[in-house]
Design an enzyme around this catalytic site. Structure first.
Site: not given
Length: 264
Positions: A148, A246
């Site tokens: 990520e 998120e």
């Protein structure tokens, strides 16, 4: 519903083990977590309690971070951190075992900040080696490692999709092909990446999508990002996985925005 609730950043007014049931009560069948334990090798009782909370709530664990260190304290992963590399390696079998018990098959490996006392080249060599090891550890359960790009941490070297895809290519060249991009649209946008171009060119590399609006990292609709458009285009180009929620809740009902969206 194609969303999965990140219970490490949402529902934080509740104890961690109560959050899966709260997500279920809010209408979700899937959850994801950052590493939910204090250390890389938690006790059996703690693991059993975590797995039991998921089972009792009736939700599917769709994503789990490897131990990334002290996230509130500024750590952003152990993968390329020489002094803590053993902690990452000690974590691999634990993560794979939780995946086997829960059916989770996606595991986010935060790369780690640049560290004083070693060169970027040394860290990157170690990072590739450890990602290969992670890939092999979860391969036995059909797992995928996610990598990520992250914003808000100047010392974190993977800021754009291109940065992460370069590391992913090296990992594959070294023998682990079960690694994919975690496309967090918030992080990419805040870091100045062209998210629309990333979607057009690299959706086939997406192992997972996460969302939050910007500025603010709050609910969709509180900022300026065309998140619904980006998700829809990713779907058109073949992404079929969950979309991770998120974001930081800024409203009494952190999921009220969903009713205003067409199904994506």
């Amino acid at each position: 519903m194609s969303y999965t609730v990140n219970c490490s950043i949402l529902l934080t007014d509740l104890p961690l083990l109560e959050r899966p049931a709260a997500a279920k009560a809010a209408g979700f069948d899937a959850v994801e977590f950052w590493w939910p334990f204090a250390g890389s090798v938690p006790g059996d009782r703690d693991v059993d309690a975590f797995v039991g909370a998921l089972r009792d709530a009736g939700v599917q664990l769709t994503g789990l971070n490897f131990n990334a260190g002290n996230m509130p304290g500024g750590d952003r992963g152990l993968v390329s951190w020489p002094a803590r590399s053993q902690e990452f390696l000690d974590n691999l079998d634990v993560v794979a075992a939780i995946g086997e018990r829960t059916g989770c098959r996606a595991f986010n490996a935060l790369y780690g900040n640049r560290q004083d006392g070693c060169t970027p080249e040394e860290q990157d060599e170690l990072g590739v080696q450890n990602l290969v090891r992670a890939g092999r550890a979860v391969q036995r359960i059909g797992g995928t490692v996610l990598l990520e790009p992250v914003s808000g941490a100047d010392a974190y070297p993977l800021k754009t999709a291109r940065d992460a895809l370069g590391v992913i290519a090296q990992v594959r060249q070294n023998g682990a092909d079960n690694i994919r991009l975690l496309a967090d649209f918030y992080h990419l946008a805040v870091n100045g990446d062209d998210v629309a171009a990333v979607i057009e060119n690299h959706t086939a590399e997406f192992g997972h999508i996460q969302i939050a609006d910007a500025p603010g990292r709050n609910e969709p609709g509180t900022g300026e990002l065309p998140l619904q458009q980006w998700i829809s285009r990713s779907r058109q180009l073949g992404y079929s996985g969950h979309v991770g929620l998120e974001y930081r809740a800024s409203q009494e009902d952190p999921f009220a925005w969903i009713a205003a969206w067409a199904h994506v």
